[in-house]
Enzyme design. Structure first.
Site, mmCIF file in Angstrom:
data_model
loop_
_atom_site.group_PDB
_atom_site.id
_atom_site.type_symbol
_atom_site.label_atom_id
_atom_site.label_comp_id
_atom_site.label_asym_id
_atom_site.label_seq_id
_atom_site.Cartn_x
_atom_site.Cartn_y
_atom_site.Cartn_z
ATOM 1 C CD GLU A 142 -14.032 26.796 -3.488
ATOM 2 O OE1 GLU A 142 -14.704 27.597 -2.826
ATOM 3 O OE2 GLU A 142 -12.902 27.062 -3.930
ATOM 4 C CD GLU A 315 -12.881 28.068 -8.459
ATOM 5 O OE1 GLU A 315 -12.650 28.940 -7.609
ATOM 6 O OE2 GLU A 315 -13.961 27.455 -8.527
#
Ligand code: GAL
Length: 654
Positions: A142, A315
């Site tokens: 991320e 995710e």
């Protein structure tokens, strides 16, 4: 349609690994992502590598038949590295340096840190690049999360100056194009330029925009440096990064260009995301346990475009999370629904965060597929159901690859930055406006591709441009040559690429297909509510409207109550002179969709549909049981027509 999971072998005694691997495979999981935060275990001291544990973890997972996604560990530099190189810590806009003690504590512009990242990446890929079970690599984690980009460090300052020198060549050019004669802001050299922060009042907007562009390029080049090494030693593996939901700090189209990724993966946390974005409180309340029906779909459709058709959910939340102000338990059924939703939008893989809830450290309140006592969580049981349903259905096993949607929605990162730099109206957030257009289209049961302004827009029946601050040179030619219906939102063509008002006034070059110009903009405090009626629908402008002077060739489809045009059109182009409320957005987009020959269905509240090949999926996010809009003779391949809250079904029209 494959299932995956994020696993942290370093968090658990080695005695648990083989049982974990066996249970993953039994559950129907095919992919497992590991290692993305494990630097302190891979290299406990500078230059001293310990691969033995990771060798065994990889072999254990591979022996259970699992495919492995390896993450480079660069989102969490270990303490010894930070102590040796304290300058790698990122600096906030207020000038304070962030501390070690969580993660992402690094400055992307630090060349010393970049070298460390390439070093650990190379060491890792030399060891595992040829391992047959390692089928993909994720860089970092991320990128730009936790407000670590932009960083206002010395390193960023130096690299920004170099970036500016490449862009402008001479300081005279820069002064001219930034308009630095204003307030005596002229610079004598590139070395004199500071990072844009800590000034008494407004910064020069072009300075700010260039800083955003520069930072975006920093993120892309940081990733690229790792990918170049990874490709050298793992030429057959897929390269990816796990992007975030509704995240605009960097330009994802530029990031993904020139083969720097093979798959756009992203992390989907619909309930927490619904809680933290700018939605009405009513919507937040209504969808507190399901997530807003468009919040993940929007990014499925966006990342499918960014990945040029290939996207994964790296995710997926499998139960309550830990990071929003409130973290409710999802309604029973939602974990199953989110899986089918992602597949309906074209995902190849839905991978859960995480295998087992960790009873220790920062994320102990974050659920996983297993409880800390190692029994399946409620979400884990829903994933087991999904795996069985897919395995038992030939149709679901063999879904077509994504098909092109009839509607394109143009989303542009620079437009987001420009309107953040110069909101001019407090509530004006471009991504929220794009989301409003998107949700309106989806409430009419339309499938949408989210695309860049630069992509090939031919073949769509309807192209929706919620706003495009800077019109690319060829964009208006695309409109002129197109048979599609176009809906163009406010503030389009309102700036040049140097962040000035265009000479011919907004909407700039769009005037050649839509002869009208904006003579004033009206920034609306919440008590100012100009009303308009379009196709019999009454609504108001919010945040922003424009006073348009239109030529006679333009048709005014709706006027505001004080007579300014609200919606104008010429041929196949409609222009909205304001940010409208939901009823007017609906009327605007429905009129254009019907003109484009698209079938419009008004879905019950909270119901959404999505087609993949000849299979249509329906999802009920709403509070009430409702029927999916399947034809009478539909053949159901998943579930049935009547959907309770959090239920999903799919059918093929006979
Ligand atoms: C993601 C992150 C994961 C984990 C997760 C918790 O943003 O990539 O490492 O922190 O959030 O929801």
């Amino acid at each position: 349609m494959q299932l995956g999971v994020c696993y942290y072998p370093e968090h658990w005694p080695e005695s648990m690994w083989s049982d974990d691997a066996r249970r993953m495979a039994e559950l129907g999981i095919t992919h497992v992502r590991i290692a993305e935060f494990a630097w302190s275990r891979m290299e406990p001291r500078a230059g001293v590598y310990d691969w033995a544990w990771l060798d065994r973890a990889i072999d254990t997972l591979a022996s259970a038949g699992l495919k492995i996604v390896l993450g480079t560990p660069t989102a969490s530099p270990p303490k010894w590295l930070v102590d040796a190189m304290p300058d790698i810590l990122p600096v906030r806009a207020d000038g304070t340096t962030m501390h070690y003690g969580s993660r992402r504590h690094y400055d992307m512009s630090s060349e010393a840190y970049r070298r460390e990242c390439v070093r650990i990446t190379e060491a890792m890929v030399r060891r595992y690049g040829a391992h047959p079970a390692v089928i993909a690599w994720q860089t970092d984690n991320e990128l730009a999360c936790h407000d670590t980009v932009p960083s206002y460090s010395k390193a960023a300052s130096m690299r920004f100056r170099a970036w500016l020198a490449r862009r402008y060549e001479t300081i005279g050019q820069l002064n001219e194009r930034w308009g630095n004669v204003f307030w005596s802001m002229e610079y004598a050299s590139f070395d004199a330029i500071e990072l844009p922060h800590l000034t008494p009042t407004d910064l020069n907007p072009t300075h700010l925009l260039d800083f955003r562009r520069f930072m975006s390029d920093e993120v892309a080049s940081f990733h690229r440096e790792q990918v170049d090494v990874l490709r050298q030693y793992a030429p057959h593996a897929d390269m990816l990064h796990n992007f975030m939901g509704l995240f605009t700090t960097f330009d994802h189209y530029r990031f993904a260009s020139n083969g720097s990724i093979d798959i756009a993966a992203w992390d989907s946390y619909p309930i927490a995301r619904t809680e933290v974005i700018a939605l009405d409180e009513d919507d937040k309340a209504r969808y507190a346990r399901t997530g807003h029906p468009d919040v993940s779909a929007f990014d499925h459709d966006r990342y499918r475009g960014i990945g040029k058709g290939r996207f994964w959910v790296m995710e997926q939340e499998a139960g309550p999370v830990n990071w929003a102000p409130w973290n409710p338990v999802p309604a029973p059924g939602m974990v199953r629904l989110w899986a089918y939703e992602a597949f309906a939008h074209g995902a190849e893989l839905v991978s859960y965060f995480r295998w087992r809830q960790a009873p220790f450290a920062q994320e102990q309140m974050h659920s996983g597929l297993n409880l800390p006592d190692n029994t399946l969580s409620p979400g884990g049981r829903e994933v087991m159901r999904v795996a069985r349903e897919i395995a038992q259905s030939d149709t679901l096993c063999q879904l077509a690859k994504g098909t092109r949607a009839p509607v394109a929605l143009v989303f542009d990162y620079e437009t987001q930055w420009i309107f953040e730099i110069q909101r001019h109206a407090k509530g004006f957030d471009y991504q929220t406006l794009a989301f409003e257009y998107y949700r309106t289209l989806r409430e009419m049961a339309l499938d949408v591709d989210i695309v860049s302004a630069g992509c090939d827009l031919s073949g769509y029946a309807l192209v929706v441009v919620p706003g495009l601050a800077v019109l690319p040179p060829d964009f208006v030619a695309k409109i002129a040559q197109s048979d599609a219906q176009w809906v163009i939102g406010p503030r389009t063509g309102s700036k040049t690429s140097d962040f000035s008002i265009p000479a011919q006034l907004p909407p700039g070059t769009l005037q050649s297909v839509l002869p009208a110009k904006v003579v004033e903009v009206d920034s609306l405090r919440p008590t100012l509510k100009p009303a308009a009626t379009l196709d019999g629908v009454i609504g108001i402008a919010l945040h922003w409207r424009e006073h348009l002077e239109a030529s006679d060739q333009v048709e005014v489809l709706a006027h505001f109550d004080d007579h300014w045009p609200a919606v104008i059109a010429k041929d196949n182009v409609r222009y909205a002179a304001a940010w409208f409320d939901a009823p007017l957005h609906r009327a605007l987009l429905e009129g254009a969709a019907r003109a484009a020959g698209l079938a419009v269905t008004h879905l019950p509240q909270g119901m959404r549909v999505r087609r993949r090949g000849d299979v249509t999926f329906a999802f009920n996010f709403g509070p009430h049981t409702a029927d999916a809009p399947a034809p009478a003779d539909a053949r159901f391949v998943l579930g049935e027509r009547t959907l309770a809250t959090a239920d999903a079904c799919a059918w093929i029209a006979s």
